[in-house]
Design an enzyme around this catalytic site. Structure first.
Site, PDB file in Angstrom:
ATOM      1  N   TYR A   1      34.275  20.450 -11.004  1.00 39.93           N
ATOM      2  CA  TYR A   1      33.910  19.280 -11.800  1.00 39.93           C
ATOM      3  C   TYR A   1      34.233  19.534 -13.256  1.00 39.93           C
ATOM      4  CZ  TYR A   1      30.821  15.460 -13.367  1.00 39.93           C
ATOM      5  OH  TYR A   1      30.310  14.318 -13.924  1.00 39.93           O
TER       6      TYR A   1
ATOM      7  N   GLN B   1      11.822 -14.730   6.355  1.00 44.95           N
ATOM      8  CA  GLN B   1      10.557 -15.456   6.342  1.00 44.95           C
ATOM      9  C   GLN B   1      10.142 -15.562   4.867  1.00 44.95           C
ATOM     10  OE1 GLN B   1       7.040 -13.363   7.513  1.00 44.95           O
ATOM     11  NE2 GLN B   1       6.012 -15.198   8.290  1.00 44.95           N
TER      12      GLN B   1
ATOM     13  N   ARG C   1       0.814  -1.225   0.000  1.00 44.22           N
ATOM     14  CA  ARG C   1       0.000   0.000   0.000  1.00 44.22           C
ATOM     15  C   ARG C   1       0.847   1.275   0.000  1.00 44.22           C
ATOM     16  NH1 ARG C   1      -4.036  -0.488   4.660  1.00 44.22           N
ATOM     17  NH2 ARG C   1      -4.894   1.422   3.784  1.00 44.22           N
TER      18      ARG C   1
HETATM   19  C1  UD1 Z   1      -1.319  -6.943  13.905  1.00 42.52           C
HETATM   20  C2  UD1 Z   1      -1.899  -7.723  15.070  1.00 42.52           C
HETATM   21  C3  UD1 Z   1      -3.075  -6.944  15.629  1.00 42.52           C
HETATM   22  C4  UD1 Z   1      -2.621  -5.570  16.062  1.00 42.52           C
HETATM   23  C5  UD1 Z   1      -1.941  -4.841  14.917  1.00 42.52           C
HETATM   24  C6  UD1 Z   1      -1.277  -3.582  15.424  1.00 42.52           C
HETATM   25  C7  UD1 Z   1      -1.549 -10.107  14.697  1.00 42.52           C
HETATM   26  C8  UD1 Z   1      -2.159 -11.367  14.212  1.00 42.52           C
HETATM   27  N1  UD1 Z   1      -2.324  -9.014  14.631  1.00 42.52           N
HETATM   28  O1  UD1 Z   1      -2.285  -6.889  12.901  1.00 42.52           O
HETATM   29  O2  UD1 Z   1      -3.624  -7.612  16.759  1.00 42.52           O
HETATM   30  O3  UD1 Z   1      -3.724  -4.824  16.539  1.00 42.52           O
HETATM   31  O4  UD1 Z   1      -0.896  -5.653  14.346  1.00 42.52           O
HETATM   32  O5  UD1 Z   1      -0.775  -2.828  14.357  1.00 42.52           O
HETATM   33  O6  UD1 Z   1      -0.435 -10.126  15.147  1.00 42.52           O
HETATM   34  N2  UD1 Z   1       4.643  -9.668   9.508  1.00 42.52           N
HETATM   35  C9  UD1 Z   1       5.631 -10.519   9.094  1.00 42.52           C
HETATM   36  N3  UD1 Z   1       5.280 -11.733   8.576  1.00 42.52           N
HETATM   37  C10 UD1 Z   1       3.989 -12.136   8.477  1.00 42.52           C
HETATM   38  C11 UD1 Z   1       2.971 -11.252   8.887  1.00 42.52           C
HETATM   39  C12 UD1 Z   1       3.348 -10.018   9.413  1.00 42.52           C
HETATM   40  O7  UD1 Z   1       6.820 -10.192   9.184  1.00 42.52           O
HETATM   41  O8  UD1 Z   1       3.760 -13.260   8.006  1.00 42.52           O
HETATM   42  C13 UD1 Z   1       5.039  -8.368  10.079  1.00 42.52           C
HETATM   43  C14 UD1 Z   1       4.640  -7.204   9.197  1.00 42.52           C
HETATM   44  O9  UD1 Z   1       5.724  -6.829   8.368  1.00 42.52           O
HETATM   45  C15 UD1 Z   1       4.340  -6.096  10.204  1.00 42.52           C
HETATM   46  C16 UD1 Z   1       3.861  -6.869  11.421  1.00 42.52           C
HETATM   47  O10 UD1 Z   1       4.338  -8.190  11.292  1.00 42.52           O
HETATM   48  O11 UD1 Z   1       5.511  -5.389  10.537  1.00 42.52           O
HETATM   49  C17 UD1 Z   1       2.335  -6.853  11.597  1.00 42.52           C
HETATM   50  O12 UD1 Z   1       1.739  -7.475  10.490  1.00 42.52           O
HETATM   51  P1  UD1 Z   1       0.390  -6.942   9.862  1.00 42.52           P
HETATM   52  O13 UD1 Z   1       0.003  -7.840   8.760  1.00 42.52           O
HETATM   53  O14 UD1 Z   1       0.525  -5.498   9.553  1.00 42.52           O
HETATM   54  O15 UD1 Z   1      -0.623  -7.166  11.088  1.00 42.52           O
HETATM   55  P2  UD1 Z   1      -1.983  -6.435  11.368  1.00 42.52           P
HETATM   56  O16 UD1 Z   1      -3.065  -7.049  10.545  1.00 42.52           O
HETATM   57  O17 UD1 Z   1      -1.803  -4.981  11.314  1.00 42.52           O
END
Ligand code: UD1
Ligand code: CA
Length: 453
Positions: free
Chosen positions: A373, A78, A18
């Site tokens: 330059y 990952q 995004r």
């Molecule tokens: C997550 C939380 C949610 C919280 C919110 C706060 C979980 C399941 N949910 O949701 O409860 O309110 O953050 O902002 O944890 N990431 C990885 N690998 C993955 C998935 C995510 O590295 O497979 C990293 C992303 O880069 C990011 C972070 O984890 O930095 C959070 O992931 P994101 O998908 O943004 O979670 P949210 O849906 O925002």
């Protein structure tokens, strides 16, 4: 808490689609520094404290940045995005190495402060197996909700899995968590992916901890500290929060900001005493400003060391490698780059000084250009102490102007000038007495005066 070791795991495998950018999300800057660098700066650094970052595939720029900030940090890739718990377990090897406290932070949440990590760790020390950072969201949509009963945290429910009643909860999960090292893997290994998204949710850790007889605590913070960044608009909001903090910290340290909202600072800007910064100044990374220096309006400064009692601008551009000695003066429409300008030297108007050294108390006249330059290579200009360079001179590098030498205005200097010499490079002046008067007479002789309309 001294003596306790901490492992901080930063999750940064997000694609950041995004952001509509080719740059990995965590590399976008806030206050002149990538998001990931802010998070790493808040992580505990003590003897025995370790850092691990989980990155996405093809995120070499992220790895390079991490190594630059914390050379000892371990990075884990990952390969598939299968959820936040899955991401944490990508760093399983380092979790298994053991630490007293394990902190989990998100790489896209740059406003997090070191103090908050300290508070989470204190909850572990008080006996919790797990401490979760919560906040009251103005709009909780999209966040995991903290389900608390009788003051105790029972579970975290993700938006997609929440009931109508659970969605009404405004206490949300910030994403930052702390696990007691000794039970962390017991909990993490039990997390499954039986949910609407089929992801391994780190948030399930809370309910699992309770199931196996461990306790989870909540630490609350303000929404500003946990703003996550998914879009450019959110990046701009985080920038505003960070700028407010930096301005306030600068003013607390004694810097005079006449119109703070118009001054942009970097996370690493340093100030001496009694610094004054006028409105509309932009300071990029790598700038130090000495005691009593004044930065006048509309100046843009990056990678510059500004000595005590220096005056810069208005409308000056100081580029990386600029080093200004005590009391030096850089005036309007002056650009400097890789330039050491010693104490008391003056470069007051309309000038470019690049790849140069200007000695103490030298005076560089208006419109002087160091021609550094040649289209292929950069060359150096050396201007000795006390030299006087007349206006509109071009100094064609490599060239040396000796100490105390004079350069006549309008000269194009291509060869070295000895100390205390005068160099003049210009065609001889010719004066024709009465020429202008004769010219006017010739032009008007045959013309009749114009009749008024
Ligand atoms: C997550 C939380 C949610 C919280 C919110 C706060 C979980 C399941 N949910 O949701 O409860 O309110 O953050 O902002 O944890 N990431 C990885 N690998 C993955 C998935 C995510 O590295 O497979 C990293 C992303 O880069 C990011 C972070 O984890 O930095 C959070 O992931 P994101 O998908 O943004 O979670 P949210 O849906 O925002
Ligand atoms: Ca997020």
């Amino acid at each position: 808490m001294s003596g306790r070791t901490t492992l901080t795991i930063v999750l940064a495998a997000g694609e950041g689609t995004r952001m509509r950018s080719t740059l990995p999300k965590v590399m976008h800057p806030v206050a002149g520094k990538p998001l990931i660098a802010h998070v790493l700066a808040a992580a505990p650094v003590g003897p025995g404290d370790a850092v691990a970052v989980v990155v996405g595939p093809d995120h070499q720029v992220v790895v390079d940045e991490i190594v630059r900030i914390r050379p000892e940090a371990k990075t884990f890739v990952q390969r598939e995005r299968r959820g936040t718990a899955h991401a944490v377990l990508a760093a399983r090897a380092v979790i298994a190495d053991g630490a007293d406290d394990i902190l989990i932070a998100f790489g896209d949440t740059p406003l997090i402060g070191a103090e908050t990590f300290v508070r989470l760790r204190a909850a572990l020390k008080d006996g919790a197996a797990l401490a979760v950072l919560g906040f009251r969201a103005a709009d909780p949509t999209g966040y995991g909700r903290l389900l608390v009963e009788g003051g105790r945290l029972l579970a975290i429910r993700e938006q997609a899995d929440a009931t109508e009643a659970e969605r009404a909860v405004t206490l949300c999960n910030a994403g930052v968590m702390a696990f007691a090292g000794k039970t962390a893997l017991q909990i993490l290994d039990r997390i499954g992916n039986d949910n609407r998204k089929g992801e391994y949710y780190l948030t399930d850790a809370v309910a699992i901890a309770r199931e196996i007889g461990l306790s989870a605590a909540v630490i609350e913070t303000g929404e500003d500290e946990v703003r996550g960044i998914n879009t450019k608009a959110q990046l701009a909001e985080a920038e505003q929060v960070m700028q407010r903090r930096l301005r306030n910290a600068a003013m607390d340290a004694g810097v005079t900001l006449i119109a703070p909202d118009t001054v942009y600072l970097s996370a690493d800007t340093t100030f001496g005493k009694d610094v004054i910064i006028e409105p509309f100044v932009v300071i990029g990374p790598g700038v130090g400003i000495g005691d009593g220096a004044v930065i006048h309006s509309f100046s843009n400064i990056v990678g510059a060391s500004i000595g005590a009692r220096v005056s810069v601008g208005p409308y000056a551009r100081l580029r990386p490698g600029t080093v200004l000695g005590e009391g030096a003066r850089i005036g309007n429409f002056v650009e400097t780059k890789a330039a050491a300008i010693d104490a008391g030297a003056k470069v007051n108007h309309l000038t470019y000084i690049g790849d140069s050294h200007v000695g103490a108390n030298a005076n560089i006249g208006a419109g002087t250009i160091t021609c550094n330059y040649d289209g292929f290579d950069k060359h150096r200009t050396e201007i000795g102490a006390g030299a006087f360079v007349g206006s509109n001179s071009a100094l064609v590098a490599p060239v040396t102007i000796g100490a105390g030498a004079y350069v006549g205005s309008g000269s194009v200097v291509t060869r070295d000038v000895p100390d205390d010499a005068l160099v003049v490079e210009r065609s001889p002046q010719s004066v024709r007495e009465g020429w202008a008067k004769r010219f006017r007479e010739m032009k008007t002789r045959d013309r009749k005066p114009k009749s008024p309309k």
